[in-house]
Design an enzyme around this catalytic site. Sequence first.
Site, PDB file in Angstrom:
ATOM      1  N   LYS A   1      -7.811  -2.895   2.580  1.00  0.00           N
ATOM      2  CA  LYS A   1      -8.943  -2.435   1.770  1.00  0.00           C
ATOM      3  C   LYS A   1     -10.269  -2.765   2.437  1.00  0.00           C
ATOM      4  CE  LYS A   1      -6.022  -1.042   0.051  1.00  0.00           C
ATOM      5  NZ  LYS A   1      -4.544  -1.143   0.093  1.00  0.00           N
TER       6      LYS A   1
ATOM      7  N   VAL B   1       2.373   5.440   1.548  1.00  0.00           N
ATOM      8  CA  VAL B   1       1.100   4.801   1.220  1.00  0.00           C
ATOM      9  C   VAL B   1       0.425   4.204   2.462  1.00  0.00           C
ATOM     10  CG1 VAL B   1      -0.003   3.269  -0.419  1.00  0.00           C
ATOM     11  CG2 VAL B   1       2.231   4.176  -0.924  1.00  0.00           C
TER      12      VAL B   1
ATOM     13  N   ASP C   1       8.701  -8.389  -4.119  1.00  0.00           N
ATOM     14  CA  ASP C   1       9.279  -7.372  -3.226  1.00  0.00           C
ATOM     15  C   ASP C   1      10.758  -7.633  -2.915  1.00  0.00           C
ATOM     16  OD1 ASP C   1       6.775  -6.239  -3.083  1.00  0.00           O
ATOM     17  OD2 ASP C   1       6.593  -6.364  -0.908  1.00  0.00           O
TER      18      ASP C   1
ATOM     19  N   HIS D   1     -20.651   8.292 -20.972  1.00  0.00           N
ATOM     20  CA  HIS D   1     -21.115   9.427 -20.174  1.00  0.00           C
ATOM     21  C   HIS D   1     -22.306   8.989 -19.320  1.00  0.00           C
ATOM     22  CE1 HIS D   1     -22.149  13.521 -19.100  1.00  0.00           C
ATOM     23  NE2 HIS D   1     -23.416  13.215 -19.380  1.00  0.00           N
TER      24      HIS D   1
ATOM     25  N   GLY E   1       8.444   2.375   5.450  1.00  0.00           N
ATOM     26  CA  GLY E   1       8.895   1.582   4.315  1.00  0.00           C
ATOM     27  C   GLY E   1       9.011   0.108   4.669  1.00  0.00           C
TER      28      GLY E   1
HETATM   29  P1  FAD Z   1       4.817 -11.319   0.081  1.00  0.00           P
HETATM   30  O1  FAD Z   1       3.391 -11.021  -0.213  1.00  0.00           O
HETATM   31  O2  FAD Z   1       5.506 -10.577   1.132  1.00  0.00           O
HETATM   32  O3  FAD Z   1       4.899 -12.875   0.326  1.00  0.00           O
HETATM   33  C1  FAD Z   1       6.065 -13.525   0.688  1.00  0.00           C
HETATM   34  C2  FAD Z   1       5.711 -14.774   1.455  1.00  0.00           C
HETATM   35  O4  FAD Z   1       6.899 -15.526   1.615  1.00  0.00           O
HETATM   36  C3  FAD Z   1       5.174 -14.529   2.854  1.00  0.00           C
HETATM   37  O5  FAD Z   1       3.958 -15.199   3.029  1.00  0.00           O
HETATM   38  C4  FAD Z   1       6.240 -15.095   3.781  1.00  0.00           C
HETATM   39  O6  FAD Z   1       5.681 -15.726   4.917  1.00  0.00           O
HETATM   40  C5  FAD Z   1       6.894 -16.132   2.890  1.00  0.00           C
HETATM   41  N1  FAD Z   1       8.286 -16.408   3.247  1.00  0.00           N
HETATM   42  C6  FAD Z   1       9.293 -15.523   3.425  1.00  0.00           C
HETATM   43  N2  FAD Z   1      10.447 -16.157   3.678  1.00  0.00           N
HETATM   44  C7  FAD Z   1      10.151 -17.493   3.663  1.00  0.00           C
HETATM   45  C8  FAD Z   1      10.912 -18.668   3.843  1.00  0.00           C
HETATM   46  N3  FAD Z   1      12.227 -18.614   4.073  1.00  0.00           N
HETATM   47  N4  FAD Z   1      10.289 -19.861   3.754  1.00  0.00           N
HETATM   48  C9  FAD Z   1       8.955 -19.935   3.517  1.00  0.00           C
HETATM   49  N5  FAD Z   1       8.190 -18.862   3.305  1.00  0.00           N
HETATM   50  C10 FAD Z   1       8.776 -17.655   3.383  1.00  0.00           C
HETATM   51  N6  FAD Z   1       0.365  -3.664  -2.789  1.00  0.00           N
HETATM   52  C11 FAD Z   1      -0.514  -3.355  -3.748  1.00  0.00           C
HETATM   53  O7  FAD Z   1      -0.214  -3.540  -4.934  1.00  0.00           O
HETATM   54  N7  FAD Z   1      -1.751  -2.847  -3.455  1.00  0.00           N
HETATM   55  C12 FAD Z   1      -2.131  -2.620  -2.188  1.00  0.00           C
HETATM   56  O8  FAD Z   1      -3.250  -2.161  -1.958  1.00  0.00           O
HETATM   57  C13 FAD Z   1      -1.226  -2.914  -1.145  1.00  0.00           C
HETATM   58  N8  FAD Z   1      -1.567  -2.707   0.129  1.00  0.00           N
HETATM   59  C14 FAD Z   1      -0.686  -3.019   1.125  1.00  0.00           C
HETATM   60  C15 FAD Z   1      -1.059  -2.760   2.435  1.00  0.00           C
HETATM   61  C16 FAD Z   1      -0.195  -3.061   3.471  1.00  0.00           C
HETATM   62  C17 FAD Z   1      -0.609  -2.784   4.891  1.00  0.00           C
HETATM   63  C18 FAD Z   1       1.061  -3.675   3.186  1.00  0.00           C
HETATM   64  C19 FAD Z   1       1.994  -4.047   4.299  1.00  0.00           C
HETATM   65  C20 FAD Z   1       1.443  -3.923   1.881  1.00  0.00           C
HETATM   66  C21 FAD Z   1       0.566  -3.586   0.831  1.00  0.00           C
HETATM   67  N9  FAD Z   1       0.910  -3.798  -0.503  1.00  0.00           N
HETATM   68  C22 FAD Z   1       0.034  -3.454  -1.490  1.00  0.00           C
HETATM   69  C23 FAD Z   1       2.199  -4.379  -0.887  1.00  0.00           C
HETATM   70  C24 FAD Z   1       2.031  -5.873  -1.242  1.00  0.00           C
HETATM   71  O9  FAD Z   1       1.469  -6.540  -0.127  1.00  0.00           O
HETATM   72  C25 FAD Z   1       3.375  -6.490  -1.610  1.00  0.00           C
HETATM   73  O10 FAD Z   1       3.976  -5.737  -2.644  1.00  0.00           O
HETATM   74  C26 FAD Z   1       3.180  -7.913  -2.095  1.00  0.00           C
HETATM   75  O11 FAD Z   1       2.558  -8.712  -1.120  1.00  0.00           O
HETATM   76  C27 FAD Z   1       4.533  -8.545  -2.470  1.00  0.00           C
HETATM   77  O12 FAD Z   1       4.347  -9.828  -2.907  1.00  0.00           O
HETATM   78  P2  FAD Z   1       5.491 -10.931  -2.786  1.00  0.00           P
HETATM   79  O13 FAD Z   1       4.912 -12.173  -3.374  1.00  0.00           O
HETATM   80  O14 FAD Z   1       6.752 -10.416  -3.344  1.00  0.00           O
HETATM   81  O15 FAD Z   1       5.752 -11.135  -1.234  1.00  0.00           O
HETATM   82  P1  NAI Z   2       6.599   4.302   1.755  1.00  0.00           P
HETATM   83  O1  NAI Z   2       7.944   4.109   1.191  1.00  0.00           O
HETATM   84  O2  NAI Z   2       5.420   4.410   0.867  1.00  0.00           O
HETATM   85  O3  NAI Z   2       6.575   5.596   2.683  1.00  0.00           O
HETATM   86  C1  NAI Z   2       7.436   5.751   3.769  1.00  0.00           C
HETATM   87  C2  NAI Z   2       7.469   7.219   4.133  1.00  0.00           C
HETATM   88  O4  NAI Z   2       8.157   7.358   5.353  1.00  0.00           O
HETATM   89  C3  NAI Z   2       8.206   8.081   3.106  1.00  0.00           C
HETATM   90  O5  NAI Z   2       7.417   9.198   2.806  1.00  0.00           O
HETATM   91  C4  NAI Z   2       9.501   8.444   3.821  1.00  0.00           C
HETATM   92  O6  NAI Z   2      10.011   9.702   3.420  1.00  0.00           O
HETATM   93  C5  NAI Z   2       9.035   8.462   5.263  1.00  0.00           C
HETATM   94  N1  NAI Z   2      10.089   8.243   6.255  1.00  0.00           N
HETATM   95  C6  NAI Z   2      11.150   7.403   6.173  1.00  0.00           C
HETATM   96  N2  NAI Z   2      11.859   7.461   7.317  1.00  0.00           N
HETATM   97  C7  NAI Z   2      11.228   8.351   8.136  1.00  0.00           C
HETATM   98  C8  NAI Z   2      11.469   8.820   9.460  1.00  0.00           C
HETATM   99  N3  NAI Z   2      12.489   8.377  10.177  1.00  0.00           N
HETATM  100  N4  NAI Z   2      10.614   9.729   9.985  1.00  0.00           N
HETATM  101  C9  NAI Z   2       9.548  10.195   9.268  1.00  0.00           C
HETATM  102  N5  NAI Z   2       9.283   9.763   8.012  1.00  0.00           N
HETATM  103  C10 NAI Z   2      10.099   8.849   7.450  1.00  0.00           C
HETATM  104  O7  NAI Z   2       6.434   3.072   2.789  1.00  0.00           O
HETATM  105  P2  NAI Z   2       5.169   2.497   3.523  1.00  0.00           P
HETATM  106  O8  NAI Z   2       4.060   3.470   3.565  1.00  0.00           O
HETATM  107  O9  NAI Z   2       5.681   1.923   4.786  1.00  0.00           O
HETATM  108  O10 NAI Z   2       4.750   1.321   2.546  1.00  0.00           O
HETATM  109  C11 NAI Z   2       5.666   0.256   2.262  1.00  0.00           C
HETATM  110  C12 NAI Z   2       5.409  -0.339   0.917  1.00  0.00           C
HETATM  111  O11 NAI Z   2       4.179  -1.019   0.892  1.00  0.00           O
HETATM  112  C13 NAI Z   2       5.389   0.722  -0.161  1.00  0.00           C
HETATM  113  O12 NAI Z   2       6.535   0.538  -0.943  1.00  0.00           O
HETATM  114  C14 NAI Z   2       4.175   0.455  -0.958  1.00  0.00           C
HETATM  115  O13 NAI Z   2       4.501   0.207  -2.285  1.00  0.00           O
HETATM  116  C15 NAI Z   2       3.548  -0.795  -0.360  1.00  0.00           C
HETATM  117  N6  NAI Z   2       2.132  -0.510  -0.144  1.00  0.00           N
HETATM  118  C16 NAI Z   2       1.337  -0.289  -1.223  1.00  0.00           C
HETATM  119  C17 NAI Z   2       0.028   0.059  -1.081  1.00  0.00           C
HETATM  120  C18 NAI Z   2      -0.774   0.335  -2.287  1.00  0.00           C
HETATM  121  O14 NAI Z   2      -0.348  -0.016  -3.369  1.00  0.00           O
HETATM  122  N7  NAI Z   2      -1.946   0.948  -2.159  1.00  0.00           N
HETATM  123  C19 NAI Z   2      -0.587   0.195   0.233  1.00  0.00           C
HETATM  124  C20 NAI Z   2       0.342  -0.011   1.307  1.00  0.00           C
HETATM  125  C21 NAI Z   2       1.633  -0.377   1.097  1.00  0.00           C
END
Ligand code: FAD
Ligand code: NAI
Length: 468
Positions: free
Chosen positions: A53, A181, A311, A447, A270
């Site tokens: 973001k 996404v 997750d 509004h 994904g």
């Molecule tokens: P995580 O945030 O993955 O945290 C798990 C933690 O556990 C990590 O720090 C890891 O180091 C630690 N861990 C793992 N295994 C061990 C172990 N054995 N011992 C000690 N520590 C360990 N979601 C949104 O809702 N809005 C968004 O805008 C958004 N943007 C995203 C953008 C990107 C680029 C990505 C990759 C993801 C985004 N997400 C977004 C998804 C969001 O980040 C995840 O859904 C969220 O962080 C999940 O939370 P969590 O607590 O389950 O796990």
């Molecule tokens: P995603 O599941 O959103 O999208 C993956 C896309 O890749 C799908 O459209 C799928 O059909 C396609 N795909 C899969 N295999 C493929 C292949 N071999 N070739 C071409 N296309 C293929 O996963 P993404 O974008 O990696 O995000 C992962 C997770 O992170 C999501 O589940 C999302 O919830 C979370 N996230 C959330 C955000 C938010 O809330 N704004 C921002 C970023 C991530």
Amino acid sequence: MADYDYDVLIIGSGPGGYVAAIRAAQLGLRTACVESRETLGGTCLNVGCIPSKALLHASEYFDAAANGTMAKMGIKVTPELDLLQMHAQRIDAINQLTGGIAFLFKKNKVTWLKGRGAFVDAHTVQVGEQTVTAKDIVIATGSSVTPLPGVTVDQKVVVDSTGALELDKVPEHMVVIGGGVIGLELGSVWRRLGAKVTCVEYLDQILPGFDGDIRKESNKIFKKQGIAFKLSTKVTGVTVNGDKATLTVEPSAGGPAETIEADCVLVSIGRRPNTDGLALEKAGLTVNARGQIDTDHRFQTTVPGVWAIGDVIPGPMLAHKAEDEGIAVAENIAGQTGIVNHAVIPSVVYTWPEIAGVGLTEEVAREQATKNGGEIKVGKFPMAGNSRAKTNHEPDGFVKIIADAKSDRVLGVWAIAVPAGTMIAEAALGMEMGATSEDIAYTCHAHPTHSEAIKEAAMAVRGKAIHV
Ligand code: FAD
Ligand code: NAI
């Protein structure tokens, strides 16, 4: 009763784990949280929601200056990119927020155990040299990037989301594999900063899981902004030669292959749950076919005293879902009733405009209604009819409300609008309270706001929108 080091031990400090830890401590439980990263906050704060973001927000300003939007409003500027500073403000946001969690841990007396956690048994976890026991253990280990077989991420030419947040120059041609996404958000960032972006998506539409109309309209908007799409296409190989990559792609259903040249490839197909190295078997746990840990509605796994959230369990991989589960699991462990309504979890794509939804898509709502002998009603309102969006030069998008035809209860709300992520909170609250479309239509909305489009879409459910 056994004497444990802690009442609750949480493995992972992402939005699921850190929120569970703070809530558990607030409820009077002796709490520790194991985290292997250098900083707290998990994927979300370190390499996910927050840094993405930070770049989306900054690149929106650059784009507005570069694409003529600002000139339209009487502000003439020729932007010059200072990528180093753009990254510096991203890193500053991460540092402030991860430091904030460390402060909250101290304030609430949560012990941070630094290192990787692995089960010894259902009440014991090994963290480095240390063995720690707890009455209840919460697995909140999150997820990591799903690899694409045959494609090696080197974080230079072929990157995952973490690498794509840290590029030290704007690519000439970025190919995004996966129109989900991450691909759309990070593809938008680099497109705005000057890269040519091509998105290769396996399915025939981008954004799987979103409402059909929303998927089509978003595709049109991204195309108009300059992202090229290759839908129904799969990547069969990527070869890197120096600082260039050659992708081989072919139709998903099979057919002649072609190649695409790029200087940056983003793999975003994904994410998968993190369970490797946890020694789940020592706690008596297994994973399901998707590698996730199954729980009941209280987030208890099949082993008493071991819980899981975020997750690593089934459901959308979203930070706010993980946070709500973190609060609920702590309350359940403390003997209270912690509930998460998984039917009302909003999804937001933070592009320009934003894309958001909560509840059922029109397709699923129709299918469910047909199965039950019922019907649905749909109301749509274009942002071009919303005075604030029009005044702000933001005509793209619409709001769509899906309601049960008989009870009028709202089943789903979808929106493409510049502040759709903020607007969708109203829809989530309404659905949580069992609102009808009439309830929303007769609620006074300020509004001029974009949110008036929600009221108008609710009016349209019964054919009565005013400004179309
Ligand atoms: P995580 O945030 O993955 O945290 C798990 C933690 O556990 C990590 O720090 C890891 O180091 C630690 N861990 C793992 N295994 C061990 C172990 N054995 N011992 C000690 N520590 C360990 N979601 C949104 O809702 N809005 C968004 O805008 C958004 N943007 C995203 C953008 C990107 C680029 C990505 C990759 C993801 C985004 N997400 C977004 C998804 C969001 O980040 C995840 O859904 C969220 O962080 C999940 O939370 P969590 O607590 O389950 O796990
Ligand atoms: P995603 O599941 O959103 O999208 C993956 C896309 O890749 C799908 O459209 C799928 O059909 C396609 N795909 C899969 N295999 C493929 C292949 N071999 N070739 C071409 N296309 C293929 O996963 P993404 O974008 O990696 O995000 C992962 C997770 O992170 C999501 O589940 C999302 O919830 C979370 N996230 C959330 C955000 C938010 O809330 N704004 C921002 C970023 C991530």
